[in-house]
Enzyme design. Structure first.
Site, short mmCIF file in Angstrom:
data_model
loop_
_atom_site.label_atom_id
_atom_site.label_comp_id
_atom_site.label_asym_id
_atom_site.label_seq_id
_atom_site.Cartn_x
_atom_site.Cartn_y
_atom_site.Cartn_z
N ASN A 1 0.83 -1.22 0.00
CA ASN A 1 0.00 0.00 0.00
C ASN A 1 0.86 1.27 0.00
OD1 ASN A 1 -2.63 1.52 2.06
ND2 ASN A 1 -2.48 1.44 -0.13
N ASP B 1 4.85 -5.13 -9.65
CA ASP B 1 5.38 -4.44 -8.47
C ASP B 1 6.61 -3.63 -8.87
OD1 ASP B 1 6.41 -3.69 -6.06
OD2 ASP B 1 6.29 -5.68 -5.14
N ARG C 1 1.59 0.66 -5.73
CA ARG C 1 0.56 0.46 -6.75
C ARG C 1 -0.84 0.87 -6.30
NH1 ARG C 1 1.89 -5.69 -7.45
NH2 ARG C 1 2.35 -5.30 -5.25
N SER C 2 -1.29 0.38 -5.11
CA SER C 2 -2.68 0.69 -4.74
C SER C 2 -2.89 2.17 -4.38
CB SER C 2 -3.22 -0.26 -3.66
OG SER C 2 -2.49 -0.18 -2.47
#
Ligand code: 4NP
Length: 163
Positions: free
Chosen positions: A15, A129, A18-19
């Protein structure tokens, strides 16, 4: 009649890359479309190593170059009640999806899937990732996230029309 609120949770491992990128990009598009009162956006990680931290500075800088502000976001770990709170729980890669599926109650009524399943014409299934790579990885994440966000907005408009 009260308009329905649709809730979307983006999930990756830490977190911090990417998110939060998906969170910031999608929320910005939602606001641009005037849908901020109808769509609630959040993000989380399956792991807890970075809880409370802002996004990785490489993600923040890459996003800023395209006009997205990630600076107010802070990492949190997925929790059991997310499956009660979110209509869409969207994983960045297969491992995230596997970890979320293991936590998902059998009576979950929302949609748990790969985020890139909403990216029309995408050749990739996963948002790779970028944590251990260079700057190009973060720009590639943005390309994928922008495409999938547009597709997700179309899906929400179709599945949850404003009344
Ligand atoms: P993310 O990237 O899942 O996109 O936030 C990562 C961030 C941190 C780590 C791995 C991936 N880590 O191992 O600390």
């Amino acid at each position: 009649m009260v308009k329905p609120v649709v809730s979307v949770l983006f999930c990756c491992l830490g977190n911090i890359c990417r998110s939060p990128t998906a969170h910031g990009v999608f929320e910005s598009k939602v606001t641009e479309l005037g849908m901020a009162s109808r769509i609630y956006t959040d993000s989380c990680g399956t792991g807890g190593w970075h809880v409370g931290e802002p996004p990785d500075s490489r993600a923040t800088n890459a996003a800023r170059q395209r006009g997205y502000d990630l600076s107010s976001l802070r990492a949190r770990q997925v929790q059991a009640d997310d499956f009660q709170r979110f209509d869409y729980i969207l994983a960045m890669d297969h491992q995230n999806l596997q970890d979320l599926t293991a936590m998902c109650p059998g009576n979950y009524t929302g949609r748990l899937s790969l985020f890139l399943s909403f990216a029309e014409g995408a050749r990739e299934e996963e948002v790779p990732d970028p944590y251990y790579g260079g700057a190009h990885g973060f720009s590639h994440v943005l390309d994928l996230v922008e495409a999938a966000s547009d597709g997700l907005l179309r899906e929400i408009a179709r599945a949850h029309p404003a009344r």
